[in-house]
Design an enzyme around this catalytic site. Structure first.
Site: not given
Ligand code: DGY
Length: 310
Positions: A176, A225, A227, A256, A275
């Site tokens: 990160t 979890t 996209r 979706e 989702h």
């Protein structure tokens, strides 16, 4: 008084605060407002409270001359063209933090369910296939002590890492801006479980493609979890079918919902949930509060509590 269009009925009492200050129109259907309806409502609105299923692009914004604020009911805001909003002086807000634990819990629930083959076990009882206690069936994967690779060590990724400590897992994560980490290839090679927690950006679109899946262990389980578009679904179907990886558990897909007959629907060793990462009463009511706070601030030309543009 401003006019706000809220694109769905939201849980909790916070919308009343918006109604006390402004005129509020709420779309009460289960399905999102069709694009033409969103354009028509947006054309009159000063503020929009949108969901991740509402596409807010430059074309829509061109129809919304009054718009000052868009409050997205989600931490992710990839449904909004941020540049187009910013260039029109429209503030955009999101709802981070309040859904971190709910989403991390769901990621871990999916990890456990896939590892221990819960859907298959539940189904076997339902269809009367529980004949006796069987030593060799079904045989899942050990979670305790396994290696978990976290792609995207933001708030949710860190919350998943905390949960993994309770299972004495080895946790790897990608780099990160704040901390060092593993290159993705190494993480994929070394992990028994790979959990995705990065935002959807042009850089992460199909980050998990055929080559990435080929780098994973044959028993590894992929959890998403974040996209759906982060994973190449055609490549995932192949990888599940030919045993390149052991399984996958997806709370998000592309598109979706997955339409009937979509090839992924019949893939082996796959769990799909609709989702529901943030779907606890507490998280969703807090999201409503935060979305309302953002919108109220934006309509008053104040910095939103969680504003994602300047
Ligand atoms: C988000 O917030 O981005 C989730 O996907 C829905 O809560």
């Amino acid at each position: 008084m401003a006019l706000c269009f809220v694109t769905r009925q939201l849980p909790g009492p916070a919308l009343d605060q918006l109604r006390a200050a402004h005129d509020v129109e709420v779309w009460t259907e289960r399905l999102p407002p069709p694009p033409a309806e969103l354009r028509a409502r947006g054309a009159r609105a000063d503020g929009l409270l949108t969901l991740l299923s509402d596409r807010v692009d430059a074309e829509l914004l061109d129809h919304c001359p009054r718009l000052k604020a868009i409050s997205n009911y989600a931490v992710g805001y990839d449904n909004i063209d941020l540049e187009a909003a910013t260039s029109r002086g429209i503030r955009v807000g999101n709802t981070p933090e309040v859904l971190t634990d709910a989403t991390a819990d769901l990621a871990f629930a999916l990890l456990l369910a896939a590892a221990r083959m819960l859907p298959q076990a539940i189904e076997s009882v339902r269809v009367g296939d529980w004949l006796t206690w069987e030593p060799g069936h079904p045989l899942g994967h050990e979670v305790h002590g396994a290696t978990l690779g976290i792609v995207g060590l933001g708030r949710i990724g860190r919350a998943v890492a905390q949960r993994a400590q309770g299972f004495e897992m080895t946790v790897l994560h990608t780099r990160t801006s704040m901390s060092t980490g593993e290159p993705l290839e190494l993480l994929l090679e070394q992990s028994d479980f790979v959990s995705l927690h990065c935002p959807l950006t042009p850089q992460t679109h199909h980050l998990i493609d055929r080559a990435a899946l080929a780098q994973m262990r044959p028993n590894a389980i992929l959890i998403n979890t974040a996209r759906g578009q982060i994973v190449d679904h055609a490549a995932l179907r192949e990888a599940l079918t030919d045993g390149t990886i052991g399984g996958a558990a997806l709370d998000v897909t592309d598109p979706e919902p997955l339409p009937a007959g979509h090839p992924l629907r019949s893939a082996p060793n796959l769990i799909v949930t609709p989702h529901i990462g943030s779907a606890t009463r507490v998280a969703r009511e807090r999201m409503t509060q935060l979305a309302v706070d953002n919108l109220l601030a934006g309509l008053e030309d104040r910095q939103m509590p969680h504003q994602v543009n300047r």
